[in-house]
Motif scaffolding. Structure first.
Motif, PDB file in Angstrom:
ATOM      1  N   HIS A 242       5.343 -41.907  -7.365  1.00  0.00           N
ATOM      2  CA  HIS A 242       4.043 -42.271  -7.948  1.00  0.00           C
ATOM      3  C   HIS A 242       3.888 -41.632  -9.324  1.00  0.00           C
ATOM      4  CE1 HIS A 242      -0.256 -41.709  -8.791  1.00  0.00           C
ATOM      5  NE2 HIS A 242      -0.337 -42.944  -8.338  1.00  0.00           N
ATOM      6  N   CYS A 243       4.277 -40.365  -9.438  1.00  0.00           N
ATOM      7  CA  CYS A 243       4.222 -39.662 -10.732  1.00  0.00           C
ATOM      8  C   CYS A 243       5.089 -40.382 -11.764  1.00  0.00           C
ATOM      9  CB  CYS A 243       4.722 -38.223 -10.588  1.00  0.00           C
ATOM     10  SG  CYS A 243       3.780 -37.182  -9.471  1.00  0.00           S
ATOM     11  N   GLU A 244       6.286 -40.738 -11.353  1.00  0.00           N
ATOM     12  CA  GLU A 244       7.214 -41.419 -12.250  1.00  0.00           C
ATOM     13  C   GLU A 244       6.613 -42.734 -12.751  1.00  0.00           C
ATOM     14  OE1 GLU A 244      11.815 -43.067 -12.305  1.00  0.00           O
ATOM     15  OE2 GLU A 244      10.960 -42.340 -10.425  1.00  0.00           O
ATOM     16  N   LYS A 245       6.006 -43.500 -11.855  1.00  0.00           N
ATOM     17  CA  LYS A 245       5.384 -44.766 -12.245  1.00  0.00           C
ATOM     18  C   LYS A 245       4.213 -44.545 -13.198  1.00  0.00           C
ATOM     19  CE  LYS A 245       6.758 -47.302  -8.150  1.00  0.00           C
ATOM     20  NZ  LYS A 245       6.340 -47.914  -6.895  1.00  0.00           N
ATOM     21  N   ALA A 246       3.417 -43.518 -12.943  1.00  0.00           N
ATOM     22  CA  ALA A 246       2.264 -43.227 -13.804  1.00  0.00           C
ATOM     23  C   ALA A 246       2.716 -42.860 -15.214  1.00  0.00           C
ATOM     24  CB  ALA A 246       1.423 -42.106 -13.207  1.00  0.00           C
ATOM     25  N   VAL A 247       3.754 -42.030 -15.312  1.00  0.00           N
ATOM     26  CA  VAL A 247       4.270 -41.624 -16.623  1.00  0.00           C
ATOM     27  C   VAL A 247       4.909 -42.823 -17.331  1.00  0.00           C
ATOM     28  CG1 VAL A 247       6.009 -40.195 -17.783  1.00  0.00           C
ATOM     29  CG2 VAL A 247       4.539 -39.199 -16.010  1.00  0.00           C
ATOM     30  N   THR A 248       5.671 -43.611 -16.595  1.00  0.00           N
ATOM     31  CA  THR A 248       6.305 -44.794 -17.177  1.00  0.00           C
ATOM     32  C   THR A 248       5.255 -45.749 -17.730  1.00  0.00           C
ATOM     33  OG1 THR A 248       8.188 -44.620 -15.682  1.00  0.00           O
ATOM     34  CG2 THR A 248       7.819 -46.764 -16.704  1.00  0.00           C
ATOM     35  N   LYS A 249       4.200 -46.003 -16.967  1.00  0.00           N
ATOM     36  CA  LYS A 249       3.135 -46.903 -17.422  1.00  0.00           C
ATOM     37  C   LYS A 249       2.427 -46.349 -18.650  1.00  0.00           C
ATOM     38  CE  LYS A 249      -1.013 -49.423 -15.999  1.00  0.00           C
ATOM     39  NZ  LYS A 249      -1.344 -49.645 -17.358  1.00  0.00           N
ATOM     40  N   ALA A 250       2.123 -45.064 -18.633  1.00  0.00           N
ATOM     41  CA  ALA A 250       1.444 -44.448 -19.775  1.00  0.00           C
ATOM     42  C   ALA A 250       2.281 -44.573 -21.041  1.00  0.00           C
ATOM     43  CB  ALA A 250       1.145 -42.982 -19.480  1.00  0.00           C
ATOM     44  N   LEU A 251       3.580 -44.358 -20.916  1.00  0.00           N
ATOM     45  CA  LEU A 251       4.459 -44.458 -22.081  1.00  0.00           C
ATOM     46  C   LEU A 251       4.612 -45.902 -22.542  1.00  0.00           C
ATOM     47  CD1 LEU A 251       7.106 -41.813 -21.029  1.00  0.00           C
ATOM     48  CD2 LEU A 251       5.473 -41.632 -22.911  1.00  0.00           C
ATOM     49  N   ALA A 252       4.715 -46.837 -21.606  1.00  0.00           N
ATOM     50  CA  ALA A 252       4.837 -48.255 -21.970  1.00  0.00           C
ATOM     51  C   ALA A 252       3.582 -48.737 -22.685  1.00  0.00           C
ATOM     52  CB  ALA A 252       5.100 -49.090 -20.722  1.00  0.00           C
TER      53      ALA A 252
ATOM     54  N   ALA B 165       4.209 -39.791 -27.359  1.00  0.00           N
ATOM     55  CA  ALA B 165       4.673 -39.665 -25.978  1.00  0.00           C
ATOM     56  C   ALA B 165       4.025 -38.465 -25.300  1.00  0.00           C
ATOM     57  CB  ALA B 165       6.195 -39.537 -25.945  1.00  0.00           C
ATOM     58  N   GLU B 166       3.969 -37.349 -26.002  1.00  0.00           N
ATOM     59  CA  GLU B 166       3.353 -36.151 -25.434  1.00  0.00           C
ATOM     60  C   GLU B 166       1.891 -36.413 -25.085  1.00  0.00           C
ATOM     61  OE1 GLU B 166       2.785 -31.387 -26.299  1.00  0.00           O
ATOM     62  OE2 GLU B 166       3.852 -32.604 -27.773  1.00  0.00           O
ATOM     63  N   ALA B 167       1.171 -37.063 -25.979  1.00  0.00           N
ATOM     64  CA  ALA B 167      -0.238 -37.370 -25.728  1.00  0.00           C
ATOM     65  C   ALA B 167      -0.390 -38.316 -24.540  1.00  0.00           C
ATOM     66  CB  ALA B 167      -0.864 -37.977 -26.979  1.00  0.00           C
ATOM     67  N   ALA B 168       0.471 -39.302 -24.436  1.00  0.00           N
ATOM     68  CA  ALA B 168       0.392 -40.267 -23.333  1.00  0.00           C
ATOM     69  C   ALA B 168       0.666 -39.594 -21.993  1.00  0.00           C
ATOM     70  CB  ALA B 168       1.384 -41.406 -23.566  1.00  0.00           C
ATOM     71  N   ILE B 169       1.652 -38.710 -21.954  1.00  0.00           N
ATOM     72  CA  ILE B 169       1.979 -38.011 -20.709  1.00  0.00           C
ATOM     73  C   ILE B 169       0.823 -37.108 -20.301  1.00  0.00           C
ATOM     74  CG2 ILE B 169       3.544 -36.359 -19.618  1.00  0.00           C
ATOM     75  CD1 ILE B 169       5.767 -37.526 -21.508  1.00  0.00           C
TER      76      ILE B 169
ATOM     77  N   VAL C 289      11.908 -36.399 -19.124  1.00  0.00           N
ATOM     78  CA  VAL C 289      11.569 -37.697 -19.700  1.00  0.00           C
ATOM     79  C   VAL C 289      12.174 -37.738 -21.094  1.00  0.00           C
ATOM     80  CG1 VAL C 289       9.702 -39.203 -20.466  1.00  0.00           C
ATOM     81  CG2 VAL C 289       9.376 -37.774 -18.435  1.00  0.00           C
ATOM     82  N   SER C 290      12.888 -38.806 -21.410  1.00  0.00           N
ATOM     83  CA  SER C 290      13.385 -38.982 -22.768  1.00  0.00           C
ATOM     84  C   SER C 290      12.927 -40.348 -23.267  1.00  0.00           C
ATOM     85  CB  SER C 290      14.907 -38.836 -22.849  1.00  0.00           C
ATOM     86  OG  SER C 290      15.543 -39.804 -22.062  1.00  0.00           O
ATOM     87  N   ILE C 291      12.565 -40.380 -24.539  1.00  0.00           N
ATOM     88  CA  ILE C 291      12.030 -41.579 -25.157  1.00  0.00           C
ATOM     89  C   ILE C 291      12.735 -41.790 -26.482  1.00  0.00           C
ATOM     90  CG2 ILE C 291       9.950 -42.737 -25.989  1.00  0.00           C
ATOM     91  CD1 ILE C 291       9.414 -39.649 -24.067  1.00  0.00           C
ATOM     92  N   GLU C 292      13.147 -43.023 -26.732  1.00  0.00           N
ATOM     93  CA  GLU C 292      13.715 -43.375 -28.026  1.00  0.00           C
ATOM     94  C   GLU C 292      12.837 -44.433 -28.651  1.00  0.00           C
ATOM     95  OE1 GLU C 292      17.832 -43.726 -28.701  1.00  0.00           O
ATOM     96  OE2 GLU C 292      18.326 -42.647 -26.872  1.00  0.00           O
TER      97      GLU C 292
ATOM     98  N   GLY D 232       7.910 -51.129 -26.527  1.00  0.00           N
ATOM     99  CA  GLY D 232       9.220 -51.322 -27.135  1.00  0.00           C
ATOM    100  C   GLY D 232      10.096 -50.088 -27.155  1.00  0.00           C
ATOM    101  N   ALA D 233       9.545 -48.929 -26.856  1.00  0.00           N
ATOM    102  CA  ALA D 233      10.347 -47.704 -26.831  1.00  0.00           C
ATOM    103  C   ALA D 233      11.196 -47.684 -25.558  1.00  0.00           C
ATOM    104  CB  ALA D 233       9.453 -46.473 -26.875  1.00  0.00           C
ATOM    105  N   ALA D 234      12.377 -47.109 -25.654  1.00  0.00           N
ATOM    106  CA  ALA D 234      13.248 -46.961 -24.491  1.00  0.00           C
ATOM    107  C   ALA D 234      12.885 -45.658 -23.783  1.00  0.00           C
ATOM    108  CB  ALA D 234      14.706 -46.938 -24.928  1.00  0.00           C
ATOM    109  N   VAL D 235      12.528 -45.767 -22.509  1.00  0.00           N
ATOM    110  CA  VAL D 235      12.108 -44.610 -21.724  1.00  0.00           C
ATOM    111  C   VAL D 235      13.092 -44.385 -20.590  1.00  0.00           C
ATOM    112  CG1 VAL D 235      10.283 -43.695 -20.240  1.00  0.00           C
ATOM    113  CG2 VAL D 235       9.671 -45.049 -22.239  1.00  0.00           C
ATOM    114  N   HIS D 236      13.528 -43.138 -20.435  1.00  0.00           N
ATOM    115  CA  HIS D 236      14.397 -42.772 -19.315  1.00  0.00           C
ATOM    116  C   HIS D 236      13.772 -41.568 -18.616  1.00  0.00           C
ATOM    117  CE1 HIS D 236      17.881 -42.110 -16.822  1.00  0.00           C
ATOM    118  NE2 HIS D 236      17.836 -40.847 -17.180  1.00  0.00           N
TER     119      HIS D 236
END
Length: 67
Positions: free
Chosen positions: A14-24, A53-57, A41-44, A29-33
């Motif tokens: 659930h945490c992973e999905k929340a962070v992924t959604k926030a970053l998306a 990214a920091e603010a979104a997380i 979390v890494s973002i390109e 268009g950013a690549a999130v891993h």
């Protein structure tokens, strides 16, 4: 540009999905891993990706620490 964070309070799927959604939402268009086991979390993306990214997380309720 690449940004990497440790997010120790990201502990489950659930945490992973929340962070992924926030970053998306914040960085379309950013690549999130996300490595849930390592709590990383890494973002390109474009210039300024680290701050956005920091603010979104944080807004998603987690505590990112830049690596």
């Amino acid at each position: 540009m690449r940004a990497e964070f440790s997010v120790e309070d990201m502990t489950c799927g659930h945490c992973e999905k929340a962070v992924t959604k926030a970053l998306a939402d914040s960085l379309p268009g950013a690549a999130v891993h996300i490595d849930l086991t390592a709590h990383t979390v890494s973002i390109e993306g474009d210039t300024g990706v680290a701050g956005k990214a920091e603010a979104a997380i944080r807004e998603a309720g987690y505590t990112p620490v830049r690596l």
